[in-house]
Design a protein around this motif. Structure first.
Motif, mmCIF file in Angstrom:
data_model
loop_
_atom_site.group_PDB
_atom_site.id
_atom_site.type_symbol
_atom_site.label_atom_id
_atom_site.label_comp_id
_atom_site.label_asym_id
_atom_site.label_seq_id
_atom_site.Cartn_x
_atom_site.Cartn_y
_atom_site.Cartn_z
ATOM 1 N N ASP A 1 0.796 -1.231 0.000
ATOM 2 C CA ASP A 1 0.000 0.000 0.000
ATOM 3 C C ASP A 1 0.827 1.279 0.000
ATOM 4 O O ASP A 1 0.259 2.378 0.082
ATOM 5 C CB ASP A 1 -1.022 0.035 1.140
ATOM 6 C CG ASP A 1 -2.154 -0.956 0.906
ATOM 7 O OD1 ASP A 1 -2.530 -1.147 -0.270
ATOM 8 O OD2 ASP A 1 -2.656 -1.530 1.885
ATOM 9 N N LEU A 2 2.160 1.186 -0.091
ATOM 10 C CA LEU A 2 2.956 2.352 -0.461
ATOM 11 C C LEU A 2 3.035 2.351 -1.982
ATOM 12 O O LEU A 2 3.174 1.299 -2.611
ATOM 13 C CB LEU A 2 4.353 2.296 0.152
ATOM 14 C CG LEU A 2 4.432 2.423 1.673
ATOM 15 C CD1 LEU A 2 5.886 2.349 2.144
ATOM 16 C CD2 LEU A 2 3.792 3.718 2.156
ATOM 17 N N GLU A 3 2.953 3.538 -2.597
ATOM 18 C CA GLU A 3 2.775 3.600 -4.046
ATOM 19 C C GLU A 3 3.860 4.367 -4.796
ATOM 20 O O GLU A 3 3.953 4.260 -6.016
ATOM 21 C CB GLU A 3 1.417 4.233 -4.369
ATOM 22 C CG GLU A 3 0.224 3.575 -3.695
ATOM 23 C CD GLU A 3 -0.032 2.143 -4.161
ATOM 24 O OE1 GLU A 3 0.601 1.711 -5.136
ATOM 25 O OE2 GLU A 3 -0.879 1.462 -3.541
ATOM 26 N N TYR A 4 4.668 5.156 -4.081
ATOM 27 C CA TYR A 4 5.650 5.997 -4.783
ATOM 28 C C TYR A 4 6.880 6.176 -3.909
ATOM 29 O O TYR A 4 6.769 6.473 -2.717
ATOM 30 C CB TYR A 4 5.048 7.370 -5.106
ATOM 31 C CG TYR A 4 5.993 8.313 -5.824
ATOM 32 C CD1 TYR A 4 6.167 8.237 -7.192
ATOM 33 C CD2 TYR A 4 6.718 9.262 -5.113
ATOM 34 C CE1 TYR A 4 7.043 9.093 -7.857
ATOM 35 C CE2 TYR A 4 7.593 10.125 -5.761
ATOM 36 C CZ TYR A 4 7.758 10.034 -7.132
ATOM 37 O OH TYR A 4 8.618 10.879 -7.781
ATOM 38 N N GLU A 5 8.040 5.987 -4.495
ATOM 39 C CA GLU A 5 9.297 6.130 -3.739
ATOM 40 C C GLU A 5 10.319 6.836 -4.607
ATOM 41 O O GLU A 5 10.261 6.787 -5.845
ATOM 42 C CB GLU A 5 9.815 4.746 -3.320
ATOM 43 C CG GLU A 5 11.085 4.793 -2.481
ATOM 44 C CD GLU A 5 11.340 3.508 -1.707
ATOM 45 O OE1 GLU A 5 12.517 3.248 -1.391
ATOM 46 O OE2 GLU A 5 10.372 2.794 -1.395
ATOM 47 N N MET A 6 11.265 7.496 -3.959
ATOM 48 C CA MET A 6 12.367 8.163 -4.649
ATOM 49 C C MET A 6 13.662 7.943 -3.891
ATOM 50 O O MET A 6 13.660 7.653 -2.697
ATOM 51 C CB MET A 6 12.128 9.681 -4.743
ATOM 52 C CG MET A 6 11.031 10.126 -5.675
ATOM 53 S SD MET A 6 10.909 11.944 -5.732
ATOM 54 C CE MET A 6 12.378 12.336 -6.693
ATOM 55 N N ASP A 7 14.781 8.106 -4.589
ATOM 56 C CA ASP A 7 16.066 8.320 -3.948
ATOM 57 C C ASP A 7 16.881 9.238 -4.852
ATOM 58 O O ASP A 7 16.480 9.524 -5.992
ATOM 59 C CB ASP A 7 16.804 7.004 -3.635
ATOM 60 C CG ASP A 7 17.092 6.152 -4.869
ATOM 61 O OD1 ASP A 7 17.385 6.708 -5.947
ATOM 62 O OD2 ASP A 7 17.032 4.909 -4.749
ATOM 63 N N CYS A 8 17.988 9.742 -4.354
ATOM 64 C CA CYS A 8 18.820 10.626 -5.164
ATOM 65 C C CYS A 8 20.261 10.559 -4.671
ATOM 66 O O CYS A 8 20.539 10.038 -3.587
ATOM 67 C CB CYS A 8 18.294 12.064 -5.146
ATOM 68 S SG CYS A 8 18.202 12.828 -3.508
ATOM 69 N N ARG A 9 21.165 11.104 -5.447
ATOM 70 C CA ARG A 9 22.581 10.996 -5.095
ATOM 71 C C ARG A 9 23.410 12.074 -5.809
ATOM 72 O O ARG A 9 22.974 12.656 -6.813
ATOM 73 C CB ARG A 9 23.127 9.610 -5.479
ATOM 74 C CG ARG A 9 23.109 9.319 -6.964
ATOM 75 C CD ARG A 9 23.520 7.874 -7.263
ATOM 76 N NE ARG A 9 23.534 7.595 -8.704
ATOM 77 C CZ ARG A 9 22.485 7.205 -9.412
ATOM 78 N NH1 ARG A 9 21.320 7.044 -8.806
ATOM 79 N NH2 ARG A 9 22.589 6.964 -10.710
ATOM 80 N N ARG A 10 24.595 12.296 -5.277
ATOM 81 C CA ARG A 10 25.650 13.038 -5.961
ATOM 82 C C ARG A 10 26.871 12.136 -5.898
ATOM 83 O O ARG A 10 27.507 12.002 -4.834
ATOM 84 C CB ARG A 10 25.934 14.383 -5.298
ATOM 85 C CG ARG A 10 27.092 15.143 -5.973
ATOM 86 C CD ARG A 10 27.429 16.450 -5.269
ATOM 87 N NE ARG A 10 28.574 17.094 -5.882
ATOM 88 C CZ ARG A 10 28.524 17.899 -6.939
ATOM 89 N NH1 ARG A 10 27.354 18.132 -7.516
ATOM 90 N NH2 ARG A 10 29.621 18.440 -7.438
ATOM 91 N N VAL A 11 27.174 11.496 -6.995
ATOM 92 C CA VAL A 11 28.287 10.537 -7.071
ATOM 93 C C VAL A 11 29.023 10.763 -8.384
ATOM 94 O O VAL A 11 28.414 10.725 -9.450
ATOM 95 C CB VAL A 11 27.761 9.088 -6.990
ATOM 96 C CG1 VAL A 11 28.905 8.102 -7.175
ATOM 97 C CG2 VAL A 11 27.080 8.848 -5.658
ATOM 98 N N MET A 12 30.330 11.009 -8.310
ATOM 99 C CA MET A 12 31.115 11.304 -9.499
ATOM 100 C C MET A 12 31.673 10.052 -10.163
ATOM 101 O O MET A 12 32.018 10.045 -11.335
ATOM 102 C CB MET A 12 32.264 12.250 -9.146
ATOM 103 C CG MET A 12 31.817 13.559 -8.544
ATOM 104 S SD MET A 12 30.669 14.443 -9.624
ATOM 105 C CE MET A 12 30.272 15.850 -8.605
ATOM 106 N N ARG A 13 31.770 8.971 -9.385
ATOM 107 C CA ARG A 13 32.361 7.753 -9.910
ATOM 108 C C ARG A 13 31.319 6.637 -9.848
ATOM 109 O O ARG A 13 30.864 6.252 -8.773
ATOM 110 C CB ARG A 13 33.589 7.359 -9.079
ATOM 111 C CG ARG A 13 34.364 6.151 -9.623
ATOM 112 C CD ARG A 13 35.312 5.613 -8.552
ATOM 113 N NE ARG A 13 36.349 6.569 -8.196
ATOM 114 C CZ ARG A 13 37.634 6.442 -8.537
ATOM 115 N NH1 ARG A 13 38.022 5.410 -9.235
ATOM 116 N NH2 ARG A 13 38.510 7.341 -8.139
ATOM 117 N N GLU A 14 30.900 6.137 -10.996
ATOM 118 C CA GLU A 14 29.931 5.052 -11.068
ATOM 119 C C GLU A 14 30.457 3.963 -12.004
ATOM 120 O O GLU A 14 30.976 4.253 -13.070
ATOM 121 C CB GLU A 14 28.563 5.571 -11.547
ATOM 122 C CG GLU A 14 28.003 6.651 -10.642
ATOM 123 C CD GLU A 14 26.483 6.781 -10.741
ATOM 124 O OE1 GLU A 14 25.822 5.787 -11.151
ATOM 125 O OE2 GLU A 14 25.967 7.852 -10.430
#
Length: 248
Positions: free
Chosen positions: A232-245
């Motif tokens: 019953d949770l419907e929307y999620e987010m995450d975010c980042r600042r990463v220079m090396r992937e």
């Protein structure tokens, strides 16, 4: 709000026992994000992450964030049982002390072709750098308010899938989850290099006002057709600042 985890060379935002709300590298260090080319079962993912981190000359305590995929959304009881299993490895690595967990996390459930068991999608760790550029990873957050009570009690517009209900869920997650967590480290959307959203619902009607106008999509948006980890949770987010992937 922010505490130091000196053994890993990063700071974190305390949250619940299974994860922190975010991690930011200390001065003289940066966060590297490593994504698996295919989903890797949890135990194998931990083993491969440990090998990668150690081969980079870093201690296992440098592990600061992970992104998981699960077969389906959990009940509240099932989610707690999974988390108790998950933190055992972090205890063995000297990261989780039984009460406080500095590792940020996202854990979502692909709607199509899900894994047969909880699996790794990506992980992050700190390493020394000569760069002055900051780096951070903000944990996944959905439309559930922080604090006590059940998810039913804490969920914004519980079971409301109307256009306005979804808009409010997106707004809450964008502001009360992502923006507040970044602000704890002194950052904002202008600092991000990656933003991810997780939902099986069409939220395009909220995209311009709730994300684009706030500057959240300066680097675009990666939308995963997946559900948050609790029913019953419907929307999620995450975010980042990463220079090396890296992809392995």
């Amino acid at each position: 709000m922010v505490r130091d985890f000196s053994a890993g060379n990063y700071r974190f935002i305390p949250s619940v026992f299974q994860y922190s709300a975010g991690a930011a590298a200390d001065e003289g260090h940066e966060i590297e994000r490593v994504r698996f080319d295919r989903l890797v079962p949890l135990a194998e993912g931990f083993a491969r992450a440990a090998k990668y981190i150690q081969e980079a000359g870093r201690p296992l305590t440098a592990f600061c964030a992970c992104e998981l995929r699960s077969p389906a959304a959990f009940s509240e009881e099932g989610f707690r049982a999974f988390n108790l299993h998950y933190v055992k490895t972090l205890s063995e690595w000297g990261i989780f002390d039984g009460a406080t967990n500095p590792v940020a996390r996202s854990n979502v459930c692909p709607e199509i072709d899900p894994p047969s068991e909880p699996s790794f999608y990506a992980f992050s760790f700190t390493r020394p750098t000569g760069s002055k550029a900051p780096s951070f990873v903000i944990a996944g957050g959905a439309e559930a308010r922080e604090g006590g009570g059940t998810y039913v009690e804490r969920t914004v517009r519980y079971r409301d899938l109307s256009p306005e209900g979804l808009r409010e869920k997106v707004r809450f997650t964008t502001t009360s989850q992502m923006e507040n967590r970044m602000a704890a480290f002194g950052f904002g959307w202008k600092d991000t290099t990656g933003v991810q959203a997780y939902s099986v619902h069409d939220f395009h009607h909220a995209l311009v006002d709730e994300l684009v106008r706030r500057g959240a999509l300066r680097s675009g948006l990666t939308w995963h057709f997946a559900r948050p980890p609790v029913v019953d949770l419907e929307y999620e987010m995450d975010c980042r600042r990463v220079m090396r992937e890296t992809v392995i």
